[in-house]
Design a protein around this motif. Structure first.
Motif, mmCIF file in Angstrom:
data_model
loop_
_atom_site.group_PDB
_atom_site.id
_atom_site.type_symbol
_atom_site.label_atom_id
_atom_site.label_comp_id
_atom_site.label_asym_id
_atom_site.label_seq_id
_atom_site.Cartn_x
_atom_site.Cartn_y
_atom_site.Cartn_z
ATOM 1 N N ASP A 447 0.841 -1.210 0.000
ATOM 2 C CA ASP A 447 0.000 0.000 0.000
ATOM 3 C C ASP A 447 0.867 1.247 0.000
ATOM 4 O O ASP A 447 2.089 1.181 0.136
ATOM 5 C CB ASP A 447 -0.968 0.002 1.183
ATOM 6 C CG ASP A 447 -0.258 -0.092 2.527
ATOM 7 O OD1 ASP A 447 0.977 0.074 2.579
ATOM 8 O OD2 ASP A 447 -0.930 -0.358 3.544
ATOM 9 N N THR A 449 0.453 6.036 -0.577
ATOM 10 C CA THR A 449 -0.329 7.251 -0.847
ATOM 11 C C THR A 449 0.364 8.045 -1.954
ATOM 12 O O THR A 449 1.596 8.210 -1.926
ATOM 13 C CB THR A 449 -0.452 8.120 0.418
ATOM 14 O OG1 THR A 449 -1.077 7.345 1.451
ATOM 15 C CG2 THR A 449 -1.287 9.358 0.144
ATOM 16 N N CYS A 510 -5.131 7.149 -1.352
ATOM 17 C CA CYS A 510 -4.512 5.973 -0.718
ATOM 18 C C CYS A 510 -4.806 4.748 -1.576
ATOM 19 O O CYS A 510 -5.946 4.561 -2.024
ATOM 20 C CB CYS A 510 -5.072 5.758 0.682
ATOM 21 S SG CYS A 510 -4.669 7.069 1.839
#
Length: 577
Positions: A447, A449, A510
């Motif tokens: 993950d 941003t 995100c």
């Protein structure tokens, strides 16, 4: 000037009426005192030129090969009994036969009592220094001394031990001393210092209040060797800080014991010192082989180690068993099993065909240190355990504590995986614990941003190994500080990254990508989310208390199929409520 006195009275014994008749040079007979009595005030200063011991009350000499200097026979008492003040109670010297030999049906074969010298002392150039045999419950050789050695035997020849005793139901050799060793023997080349054999009692038994119970030293063979068909091969007890059984060898084994029947090969107990201690320059410090259902080596200590072994080049403690524990150590306050190795060998090595390789209980169940010479830092193997179950550890609250990197080459099966750390806001007084995220598949998570450009787009690069590790990728996007109904993912060819489009210029997004492992190990070891229990494990539980079942129904993967007998005797499980 010599004188003689004659005692009146007869005992009723007639040597001529025996079968066969006994021939003799001198015969003394009495029903109120000794048959023959000798006394002298000649000081005991050693051997004269003719080989006769000076200071002896009675001396017997036989010039025939294999003859006996002094022979005593008693139907119920002791064959030969001697009591000495500062010298030996019984002393004998021989060129090739035993220095002192005795045989008895119910009493000790040889018995000697002394105040400060040895109770029994024998020396032989080639044969056994002291030899005694008893058919009853008494010891083959019995020596008692207040300050000196209970039994002492020396042999310079190549084929005989210093002390040899054999008992049918009693101990082969028994020695008692309040300050010195109970039994001490020095063997010739290739022979044990002390050898004892017993059918049901201990082969060698020694007791001491302040010294060592049994001491044996040898340059080539075993320092102590005990063999017994039903009892314990070697038994040593010490009430002080000394060792119950102590064996030293320059090249051979420090302590060796073989036990038949239901007894341990070597057993030692001590109140403050080690139950057993073995030291060796090259071979194993302690080695034991157990009979059916018995440990190879057993040690019990109150405050010291139950079993302690040290070796410079070999293994500190070695135990081998066909059915029971290879090495079993118990301690009330100290370490159950402790082994040190300064070379590349294991500190503690246990092997078992059916039982546990290494088992220990105590404040510290098993403690092993592997070290390399030179820098003094750890570099060897602390514990080497191989078997159907290599190592079993059970404790409350912790079964094991690891300080440092832990490497596992295989799967970890546990009801929970998580972490516990010092609390970031109050590290001195509180803990913080988390559990891991669970999945029926081997998921990976990536993950981050990003900020969209003036066209409302962004490009995300994934590691070049991502396609090789992961299959079936799934994407999630979350806009920050405002809606983005047209936000979407455009995948790259090959799965090395993706583009984000349809957002507002300058917006933050995100992103998250998950995948399922497809590397070589994962493909060779597929994860099955559901599985039926094998027949021998049905009715048993990983967490029986959580299902309202008794602890006896616990299924431990470490115990494997041996829990089958437990399940068979418990009956059907209670239905879940």
């Amino acid at each position: 000037m010599a004188s003689g006195q004659f005692q009146q009275g007869v005992s009723g014994f007639d040597p001529g009426q025996q079968t066969p008749p006994i021939k003799f040079g001198i015969w003394g007979d009495s029903n109120v005192g000794p048959g023959v009595l000798g006394s002298t005030d000649d000081p005991a200063a050693g051997n004269r030129a003719d080989g006769i011991e000076t200071g002896a009350g009675v001396v017997g000499v036989s010039t025939v090969a294999g003859g006996v200097g002094v022979h005593g026979i008693c139907r119920e008492g002791t064959g030969v009994l001697g009591k000495g003040g500062d010298g030996a109670g019984v002393s004998g010297m021989a060129t090739s036969g035993p220095g002192v030999a005795g045989a008895a049906a119910s009493g000790p074969g040889v018995s000697g009592v002394a105040t400060s010298g040895p109770g029994v002392a024998g020396r032989s150039a080639e044969g056994r220094g002291v030899e005694g045999r008893a058919e009853g419950e008494e010891a083959g050789v019995l020596g008692v001394s207040a300050e000196g050695i209970g039994v002492e035997g020396r042999c310079n020849g190549p084929d005989s031990p210093g002390v040899f005793g054999q008992g049918t139901t009693g101990p082969g050799v028994t020695g008692e001393s309040r300050q010195g060793p109970g039994v001490t023997g020095a063997g010739g080349p290739g022979q044990p210092g002390v050898t004892g054999r017993g059918s049901t009692g201990p082969g060698v038994s020694g007791t001491s209040d302040t010294g060592t119970g049994v001491v044996g030293r040898s340059r080539h063979d075993a320092g102590l060797f005990g063999q017994c068909e039903q009892g314990i091969g070697v038994v040593g007890e010490s009430q002080a800080s000394s060792t119950g059984v102590l064996g030293r060898s320059a090249q051979g084994v420090g302590v060796t014991g073989q036990g038949g029947g239901a007894s341990a090969g070597v057993s030692g107990s001590a109140a403050a010192g080690p139950g057993m201690a073995g030291r060796s320059g090259q071979g194993p410090g302690v080695t034991g082989t157990g009979g059916p259902g018995q440990p190879g080596v057993t040690g019990t200590g109150s405050s010291g180690p139950g079993v302690s072994g040290t070796s410079d080049t070999g293994t500190g403690v070695v135990g081998t068993s066909a059915q029971d524990a290879g090495v079993l150590g118990e301690s009330a306050q100290g370490v159950g099993v402790m082994g040190r190795s300064r070379a590349s060998s294991a500190g503690v090595l246990g092997e078992s065909a059916q039982g546990v390789g290494v088992q220990g209980s105590g404040d510290t169940g098993v403690k092993a240190i592997g070290m390399i010479t030179g820098g003094g830092t750890a570099g060897g193997v602390g514990v080497d355990a191989v078997g159907e179950t290599g190592l079993i550890a059970q404790g409350n609250p912790f079964a094991g504590v690891f300080i440092g990197l832990v490497e596992v080459n295989g799967r970890i099966l546990t009801p929970d995986i998580g972490f516990r750390i010092d609390h970031p806001l109050d590290p001195a007084n509180r803990f913080l614990a988390h559990s891991s995220v669970e999945s029926p598949e081997r998921k990976t998570v990536h993950d981050g941003t990003v900020t969209l450009d003036d066209r409302g787009e962004a490009s995300v690069a994934l590691p070049d190994w991502f396609p090789a590790l992961n299959g079936r990728p799934c994407y999630q996007l979350t806009p920050l500080d405002g809606p983005a109904p047209d936000l979407h993912v455009v995948r790259h060819d090959g799965g090395g990254g993706f583009d984000i489009r349809g957002g507002a210029p300058g917006a933050e997004v995100c992103w998250q990508v998950t995948g399922v492992r497809r590397d070589a190990w994962a493909m060779a070891n597929p994860l099955a989310a559901e599985a039926d229990k094998p027949a021998e494990q049905r009715g048993l539980f990983l967490s029986p208390e959580a299902h309202g079942e008794p602890p006896e129904r616990r299924l431990s993967a470490a115990l494997g199929s041996r829990l089958t007998t437990i399940a068979a005797g418990l009956g059907p499980a209670r239905p879940a409520s």
